[in-house]
Design a protein around this motif. Sequence first.
Motif, PDB file in Angstrom:
ATOM      1  N   UNK A 154       0.832  -1.207   0.000  1.00  0.00           N
ATOM      2  CA  UNK A 154       0.000   0.000   0.000  1.00  0.00           C
ATOM      3  C   UNK A 154       0.866   1.256   0.000  1.00  0.00           C
ATOM      4  N   UNK A 155       1.927   1.265   0.795  1.00  0.00           N
ATOM      5  CA  UNK A 155       2.813   2.427   0.843  1.00  0.00           C
ATOM      6  C   UNK A 155       3.527   2.612  -0.495  1.00  0.00           C
ATOM      7  N   UNK A 156       3.954   1.519  -1.085  1.00  0.00           N
ATOM      8  CA  UNK A 156       4.638   1.567  -2.376  1.00  0.00           C
ATOM      9  C   UNK A 156       3.727   2.183  -3.445  1.00  0.00           C
ATOM     10  N   UNK A 157       2.490   1.705  -3.522  1.00  0.00           N
ATOM     11  CA  UNK A 157       1.547   2.230  -4.506  1.00  0.00           C
ATOM     12  C   UNK A 157       1.246   3.708  -4.249  1.00  0.00           C
ATOM     13  N   UNK A 158       1.126   4.067  -2.986  1.00  0.00           N
ATOM     14  CA  UNK A 158       0.816   5.442  -2.619  1.00  0.00           C
ATOM     15  C   UNK A 158       1.934   6.396  -3.046  1.00  0.00           C
ATOM     16  N   UNK A 159       3.187   6.050  -2.742  1.00  0.00           N
ATOM     17  CA  UNK A 159       4.297   6.947  -3.061  1.00  0.00           C
ATOM     18  C   UNK A 159       4.531   7.043  -4.567  1.00  0.00           C
ATOM     19  N   UNK A 160       4.364   5.940  -5.271  1.00  0.00           N
ATOM     20  CA  UNK A 160       4.505   5.993  -6.726  1.00  0.00           C
ATOM     21  C   UNK A 160       3.415   6.866  -7.349  1.00  0.00           C
ATOM     22  N   UNK A 161       2.197   6.751  -6.819  1.00  0.00           N
ATOM     23  CA  UNK A 161       1.101   7.562  -7.356  1.00  0.00           C
ATOM     24  C   UNK A 161       1.344   9.049  -7.108  1.00  0.00           C
ATOM     25  N   UNK A 162       1.939   9.382  -5.980  1.00  0.00           N
ATOM     26  CA  UNK A 162       2.203  10.777  -5.635  1.00  0.00           C
ATOM     27  C   UNK A 162       3.522  11.294  -6.222  1.00  0.00           C
ATOM     28  N   UNK A 163       4.343  10.367  -6.757  1.00  0.00           N
ATOM     29  CA  UNK A 163       5.684  10.718  -7.270  1.00  0.00           C
ATOM     30  C   UNK A 163       6.550  11.326  -6.176  1.00  0.00           C
ATOM     31  N   UNK A 164       6.465  10.765  -4.960  1.00  0.00           N
ATOM     32  CA  UNK A 164       7.297  11.181  -3.840  1.00  0.00           C
ATOM     33  C   UNK A 164       8.428  10.171  -3.681  1.00  0.00           C
ATOM     34  N   UNK A 165       9.648  10.662  -3.539  1.00  0.00           N
ATOM     35  CA  UNK A 165      10.807   9.768  -3.475  1.00  0.00           C
ATOM     36  C   UNK A 165      11.664  10.076  -2.247  1.00  0.00           C
TER      37      UNK A 165
END
Length: 278
Positions: A240-251
């Motif tokens: 869930x965290x992986x999908x969330x950060x990829x969707x937000x483009x946060x690195x």
Amino acid sequence: MGSREDEALAQAAVAALTRQLELAPKPGLPDPRDLGARVTRQDHCALRWSAKALAPGFAAMAAAARRSGAPTPELRAELGDIGRASEHSVALAGGGHRGATWVLGLLVAAAAMDPRARGRELAAIAKKIAAHPDRRAPRRPSRGSSVSAKYGAAGARGEARAGFPHVRRALDALSRTRSSGALEPNARLDALLTVMSTLQDTELLYTAGPHGLRHVQAGARAVLEAGGTSTDAGREALTALDADLHARAWSPRGSGSLLAGALFADSLPLVGTPSPAA
């Protein structure tokens, strides 16, 4: 050409960076799923290739520290010069790894200065080197330093001057997860999430602000509180965290660099370096 020990430290640093790149899934960070840079805009194969361009610089840093034998202002200035030249070489090879160059460069220098140093001792030596200002650094502020000043975050320099507390936490997490019988990739992922859960990552502050940073920290803590990546609940929270950060483009790039530093420190002692009993 540096000594065999300097070359060994350089190759160990590149190997640590490569192991960090190979780890998956890393929330918001490049991993083997990003072969075409579809998500993070950083092609994984290009990052692995450009990591190799750091080897000569790391060897030069090790040689400089070995010659100096002490964490002097002169050594700090020389490491800064080598680091900037290394960043230029990496840029020609495809770019990336700026934060890792700083973290690994200081730890490589510390390991060369005292081949018997491990873990916290290694971080303490790096802290003494980083305490000196880089007298030949460019006058213009970097993005990281500007963000640090704006939000009061420690940033990369503050992390080093504090003795790399997040490298130490990652090392503790590696040991703790391994002792539970978990697989090595899970130990490394748990170490990464441990860093993410508390680090004031200036890259995240720049792209997402304080609210975004707290959001990522909370997501990382949720994985660990669910039992870590070796449990079903932890893996579900990681997905869930992986999908969330990829969707937000946060690195959380700072966390990736510090994990690489921990993996380097964890790889010591190296073949060909004296042991503490020597």
